[in-house]
Design an enzyme around this catalytic site. Structure first.
Site, mmCIF file in Angstrom:
data_model
loop_
_atom_site.group_PDB
_atom_site.id
_atom_site.type_symbol
_atom_site.label_atom_id
_atom_site.label_comp_id
_atom_site.label_asym_id
_atom_site.label_seq_id
_atom_site.Cartn_x
_atom_site.Cartn_y
_atom_site.Cartn_z
ATOM 1 C CG ASN A 128 -6.613 -4.061 -30.143
ATOM 2 O OD1 ASN A 128 -7.741 -3.616 -29.588
ATOM 3 N ND2 ASN A 128 -6.438 -4.273 -31.513
ATOM 4 C CE LYS A 180 -7.606 -2.929 8.394
ATOM 5 N NZ LYS A 180 -8.541 -3.435 7.151
ATOM 6 C CE LYS A 182 -11.784 -3.652 3.961
ATOM 7 N NZ LYS A 182 -11.372 -4.259 2.494
ATOM 8 C CE LYS A 206 -4.614 2.835 2.748
ATOM 9 N NZ LYS A 206 -5.571 2.275 3.485
ATOM 10 C CG ASP A 208 -8.816 -0.464 4.007
ATOM 11 O OD1 ASP A 208 -8.567 -0.082 2.346
ATOM 12 O OD2 ASP A 208 -8.872 -1.246 5.226
ATOM 13 C CD GLU A 209 -10.063 -1.558 0.116
ATOM 14 O OE1 GLU A 209 -10.517 -2.504 0.300
ATOM 15 O OE2 GLU A 209 -8.847 -1.127 0.565
ATOM 16 C CG HIS A 298 -5.898 0.954 -1.320
ATOM 17 N ND1 HIS A 298 -5.554 0.327 -2.183
ATOM 18 C CD2 HIS A 298 -5.623 0.756 0.106
ATOM 19 C CE1 HIS A 298 -5.937 -0.876 -1.363
ATOM 20 N NE2 HIS A 298 -6.090 -0.444 0.485
ATOM 21 N NE ARG A 299 -0.430 -4.183 -3.419
ATOM 22 C CZ ARG A 299 0.201 -4.894 -3.721
ATOM 23 N NH1 ARG A 299 0.998 -5.088 -5.090
ATOM 24 N NH2 ARG A 299 0.095 -5.858 -2.910
ATOM 25 C CG HIS A 331 -0.952 -0.303 -0.777
ATOM 26 N ND1 HIS A 331 -2.019 -1.070 0.831
ATOM 27 C CD2 HIS A 331 -1.982 1.251 -0.461
ATOM 28 C CE1 HIS A 331 -2.042 0.534 1.206
ATOM 29 N NE2 HIS A 331 -1.873 1.327 1.041
#
Length: 488
Positions: A128, A180, A182, A206, A208-209, A298-299, A331
């Site tokens: 809040n 890649k 991605k 990996k 990707d997000e 993954h952030r 990450h």
């Protein structure tokens, strides 16, 4: 700013609980003499009060609005143990070199929070106050959790030690790469990229997000082709390999379904994005613990609230929350790559993930001691704009317990993906060997790499292509403190 130790709380019950509006400090949300208990949860806010708003009153408002207060006196306060349940702002300090900003320290009684729930913590602490009108801006800089609360969380399902044992890889950082491009690859081509990277020497590939289940590649196809690639690369190299399969989806039921399929295919690791939310992250952590899986986070999305230093939430706080919530990888920045991150501040993020006991370290943005109570450690991940030519910097900054992910620095290699992976593996092995021999890799690193490149054509090509490229932009998030003999 006023006298911070002035007794301004109204203690007379008749006046305190009379109908009407009182200042937050008068209601008991400021106590300059308060000494935090060992069981208190502590929070440090950076606040920017509106013109004319006293810093102490602003701090008291933060404490009040993040615990029990509302804008006016309510008679039901007398039905509760208000003195215990009120959060208490107990210290206010000007932020060095930032006029109009103040560090505000707030203590919360442990009984205000549900055990084992990051969602409940965040609903109180950031739920809040960030839209409160008397504040121009507010940022949650750091938090301290008592061991009594830490122990209510199971923490990471695997942890660094067990992960290394499962992979049988010790004494060096782990190497990875994000596939890649991605988005847009077919399942078969995606799997081919994974195979080439792992065959060339990487430990992990990996998702990707934002690769989930799109028209160009259904999630099930991706999982099948990726795990076929993982198994073939493992057989060819004799090493345990993995690929982070992103199970992020629109519902928990679908995420569980995808994670279960990944397990059935033999994957050792699954991945989720930060944007799925804290409850979902804890739920996936529980699933991974029950199924002996590593959980990679993954952030995605964090920069919307962590990057600006006057408003939002510091990533060091997110890292603490995620260690409690129970992720194995997160990450945490590269310092030398393309994404935001001051080197000292990023080291602070890594310390939060890997320490048994995190000490106060103002240059790295750590404002509280934190005892992690034997909670397992999180493996930080360095990813985004890094390449083999920076290997000495990365190893010097972050040490062994880190995953170094070279996406473009692998897949963009002029001789191909497998050559890019080999270049990174050789650069890492050469740098670890030099460090173990006692050489000063921070200063000798470029020469060490050039020497290794004499007998490794892929590394030579990588150095020729990217050289010493780095992204030298001033960081927007650095620690604010006054250097003294104890912290300089």
């Amino acid at each position: 700013m006023g006298n911070m130790n002035e007794a301004i709380q109204i203690t007379d019950a008749k006046k305190r609980y009379s109908a009407g509006v009182l200042k937050y400090a008068q209601m008991g949300y400021w106590d300059g003499d308060y000494v935090p208990k060992d069981t208190d949860i502590l929070a440090l806010f950076r606040i920017t009060p509106q013109e004319g708003v006293d810093a102490i009153e602003a701090a008291a408002a933060v404490a009040g609005e993040s615990s029990t207060a509302t804008w006016t006196v309510v008679w039901t306060d007398r039905l509760t143990a208000c003195d215990m349940y009120r959060a208490k702002a107990y210290k206010v300090e000007p932020v060095p070199n930032n006029p109009g900003q103040y560090f505000c320290y707030v203590a919360y009684d442990l009984s205000l929070f549900e055990e084992g729930s990051i969602t409940n913590v965040t609903a109180s602490i950031i739920g809040n106050v960030f839209s409160f009108k008397p504040l121009k801006a507010a940022r949650l800089e750091d938090m301290k959790f008592p061991v009594a609360y830490v122990k209510t969380f199971p923490g990471p399902p695997t942890g660094i030690v067990v992960e290394r044992e499962r992979l049988d890889k010790f004494g060096r950082p782990l190497l990875g790469a994000t596939t890649k491009p991605k988005l847009g690859l077919s399942g078969r081509n995606y799997g081919r990229v994974v195979y080439e990277g792992l065959r060339g020497g990487l430990d992990f590939m990996k998702d990707d997000e934002n690769i989930n289940s799109q028209p160009f590649m259904h999630w099930r196809d991706r999982f099948l082709f990726v795990m076929d690639a993982v198994n073939k690369a493992s057989a060819a190299t004799g090493e345990v390999k993995g690929s982070y399969l992103n199970v992020t989806a629109g519902t928990m039921e679908e995420m569980y379904r995808r994670a279960q399929f990944a397990k059935e295919l033999g994957s050792v690791i699954v991945m989720v994005d930060l944007v799925i939310g804290y409850t979902a992250i804890q739920s996936m952590s529980n699933w991974c613990r029950q199924n002996d899986m590593i959980l990679h986070l993954h952030r995605a999305g964090h920069g919307t609230y962590t990057r600006q230093k006057n408003h939002g939430v510091s990533f060091r706080v997110i890292a603490k929350w995620m260690r409690l919530a129970g992720v194995d990888h997160i990450h945490a920045g590269t310092a030398v790559g393309k994404l935001e991150g001051d080197p000292m501040t990023v080291q602070g993020y890594y310390n939060v993930c890997r320490d048994t006991h995190t000490k106060v370290d103002l240059p790295r943005g750590i404002y509280f001691d934190q005892d992690w109570g034997a909670l397992r450690k999180v493996m930080p991940v360095a990813s985004g704009g890094i390449h083999a030519g920076q290997m000495h910097q990365l190893l010097d900054l972050f040490g062994d317990d880190v995953v170094l992910q070279f996406g473009g620095g692998t897949i963009g290699h002029p001789q191909g993906i497998q050559a890019g992976a080999t270049a990174n593996r050789v650069a890492l092995e050469a740098m670890v060997l030099a460090r173990n021999e006692g050489r000063d890799i921070a200063n000798e690193g470029p020469q060490i790499l050039r020497d290794a490149a004499k007998w490794c054509t892929p590394l030579a090509a990588a150095l020729d292509t990217w050289g010493e490229i780095s992204f030298n932009y001033a960081s927007t998030d650095t620690s604010d403190y006054v250097p003294t003999p104890s912290v300089a």
